[in-house]
Design an enzyme around this catalytic site. Sequence first.
Site, short mmCIF file in Angstrom:
data_model
loop_
_atom_site.label_atom_id
_atom_site.label_comp_id
_atom_site.label_asym_id
_atom_site.label_seq_id
_atom_site.Cartn_x
_atom_site.Cartn_y
_atom_site.Cartn_z
N GLU A 189 -12.55 42.32 -25.70
CA GLU A 189 -13.83 42.69 -25.11
C GLU A 189 -14.98 41.88 -25.72
O GLU A 189 -15.90 41.46 -25.02
CB GLU A 189 -14.09 44.19 -25.33
CG GLU A 189 -13.14 45.10 -24.57
CD GLU A 189 -13.26 46.55 -25.01
OE1 GLU A 189 -13.47 47.41 -24.15
OE2 GLU A 189 -13.16 46.82 -26.22
N SER B 120 -20.00 28.98 -39.18
CA SER B 120 -18.84 29.35 -38.37
C SER B 120 -18.46 28.19 -37.45
O SER B 120 -19.19 27.19 -37.34
CB SER B 120 -19.14 30.60 -37.55
OG SER B 120 -20.20 30.36 -36.66
N LEU B 121 -17.31 28.31 -36.80
CA LEU B 121 -16.81 27.25 -35.94
C LEU B 121 -17.01 27.59 -34.47
O LEU B 121 -16.91 28.75 -34.07
CB LEU B 121 -15.31 27.03 -36.19
CG LEU B 121 -14.89 26.68 -37.62
CD1 LEU B 121 -13.38 26.56 -37.70
CD2 LEU B 121 -15.54 25.39 -38.08
N LYS C 293 -6.03 30.51 -38.15
CA LYS C 293 -7.34 31.14 -38.29
C LYS C 293 -7.05 32.58 -38.75
O LYS C 293 -6.83 33.47 -37.94
CB LYS C 293 -8.11 31.13 -36.96
CG LYS C 293 -9.54 31.66 -37.08
CD LYS C 293 -10.29 31.50 -35.74
CE LYS C 293 -11.73 31.94 -35.88
NZ LYS C 293 -11.88 33.38 -36.09
N CYS D 259 1.26 70.41 -34.93
CA CYS D 259 1.95 69.19 -35.37
C CYS D 259 3.23 69.00 -34.57
O CYS D 259 4.01 69.96 -34.40
CB CYS D 259 2.26 69.29 -36.86
SG CYS D 259 3.30 67.97 -37.49
N CYS E 225 6.36 69.68 -37.44
CA CYS E 225 6.63 70.99 -38.04
C CYS E 225 5.97 72.14 -37.29
O CYS E 225 6.16 73.31 -37.63
CB CYS E 225 6.17 71.01 -39.49
SG CYS E 225 4.36 70.96 -39.68
#
Length: 669
Positions: A35, A80-81, A104, A387, A390
């Site tokens: 995104e 940065s690139l 990277k 759960c 259990c």
Amino acid sequence: MTDNKILRMQQLVKELNEASDAYYNGQAEKMTDYEWDARFDELKQLETETGTIIPDSPTQKVSEDTITGQKEEHEFSALSLAKTKKTDDLVKWAEGRDIWISWKLDGLTLVVTYENGSLQKVVTRGNGHIGTNITHLAKAINGIPQTIDYKGHVVIRGEAVISYEDFERFLMESGEDYANPRNLASGSLTLKDAEEVKQRHIQWIPFTLVYTPEEITSWGKRMDWLDSLGFKTVERRLVVSPAIDSVENMIAFFTEEVTSKKNPFPVDGLVICYDDTEYAQTGSITGHHATRAGLAFKWQDEAAETLLKEIEWSCAASTISPVAIFQPVELEGTTVKRASLCNISECERLGIGGAGTQISVIKANKIIPKVIQVVKKEGSFDIPTECPVCHAPTQVSISEASGTKTLHCTNASCPAKQLKKYARFVSKEGMNIDGISEQTLSKFINLGWISEYADIYELRNHIRELANMDGFGEKSASNIMRSIDKSREVEAHRLLYALNIPLCGLDVCKRLLSAYQLEELVNESIKQGEDLFSAQAAPEEVFAHVNGIGPEKSASFVKWFRNENNLSLYRHLKEKLTITHTKTTLLGNKCEGLVFVITGDVYHYKNRNELKAYIESQGGKVASAVSGSTSFLINNDLTSTSGKNKKAQELNIPIISEDEFISRFSEEA
């Protein structure tokens, strides 16, 4: 129309900056990488169309971590690139010059500086010009040596990353919730306590040598030079006179490394740079990019739409995590039918519904199935009130640090919370059951197949179900059963270790068994006094006389067996096994009468356990703490200011390196 575009640009800048904030600072994920890239590309396109740059646009600045602490201005800006998803762009950028392609890495960039052979400072990238000094955490980060065998001024840039395996282990052990390894790595470096950071197993991997007075103008040779100093640098490949075919072939090589999971660390693409570092420095600065410093390549994510069948709630440690089960789709050459939804917050962010919800799915960076969008919602997202393992009540908790909502089991005795104990049980040092990972154990527990150790030896009753499970098959199921059967014959010290008795590592188990047979140990622990009406012996006294045990370990061992539930677990398990007894065989007397303490990393031996086994085979002993009875402390970092080094110095106990140990105590010495 232009006004609408400006409004859209303002919205994109706000969303992207908020997402970057969370990305770099260990907070809950606000949008997926998929995104983020889509919004970033849209913003760049709108900036081109309108000729307008919104203030604080992420296209014009380096994304910044906001780790608190002392600020440091970088000696060399960490820009940065520029990024691309097209092979053609890489070839055009290369201009026919030799290039290197490397990972990277997906973590947090740290700049590390050495002066006169010693570590001077470790600084986060920050905004590319000013970062945060975190030198106090350096010893907690693997891959940053305190000293190097070079006296000049050296500046290195690298990525602090956490492997997928260590990430999964941390989540299971801690019960904390992070979206991915990068999120955990960046969050960990906000901590102040180095010991706490050390538990995260962060690895620093150098990806470029920023400065050295040495005249090395080849990027590849500069990286080789770092390797010669002991650094573990990023994996890389050279492409000579790059053309479409050669670049595509090299990208295919790295893609296969990713999809086959040969690379243990998270990556979000590749980096291309010139081998000629002098030429690389001739580029201009555009926005926040140096045009010839390098180019980032990101894979095109292949997305597919499908229908949600159900949300499965998987319990590991204390966290119950939602998993999307959907109609199978083909992605990146494989069939995908499930994807983790991480936590309740992520489900709410996506707007997940119930069965029939239309979703879009990718394999992020070619590896991890991920739901990126709800196309059409059907039904409601229901959070279970009990759960799945259990059936105890559940509870929603909200992290103070990130605001992330997670679901937890309220039962302290839930089998899922014992996952680490089962992992130790099947480990090589324990029952040595090959082929059963923590993830596999978690599945068995969630299915109700395992609730005590003895149940592992009843798994053959589920072999048909296992063979039909995702990721297994007939051969895998048969191999697991064969490994389980093989483990039925076990040495007594391995069985004791596998039981997870507090304070009872392999060394303690061996020491106890050198004085008693296994059943004698159990009987001594639980027996009454002289008659049925007299009290049992105090736990701390029963085995305190055994060399190397003492009252604390004795108490822990005895109390474990006096617990009726534990004793019952042991007896159920014992019925399934053939137990053998072996004594440590002395191979020599090089260490006879000496007590060693081992700390830090070892390099010549596979691990500290192997070094310990050698010392014991030569008649020596290995203790866990430095005391007046210690003969030598073995530590490869002789100048360390650790507690053990300080204690040894106070007591005038020699501190020796592994090399010195080998020269003095090896069989050839």
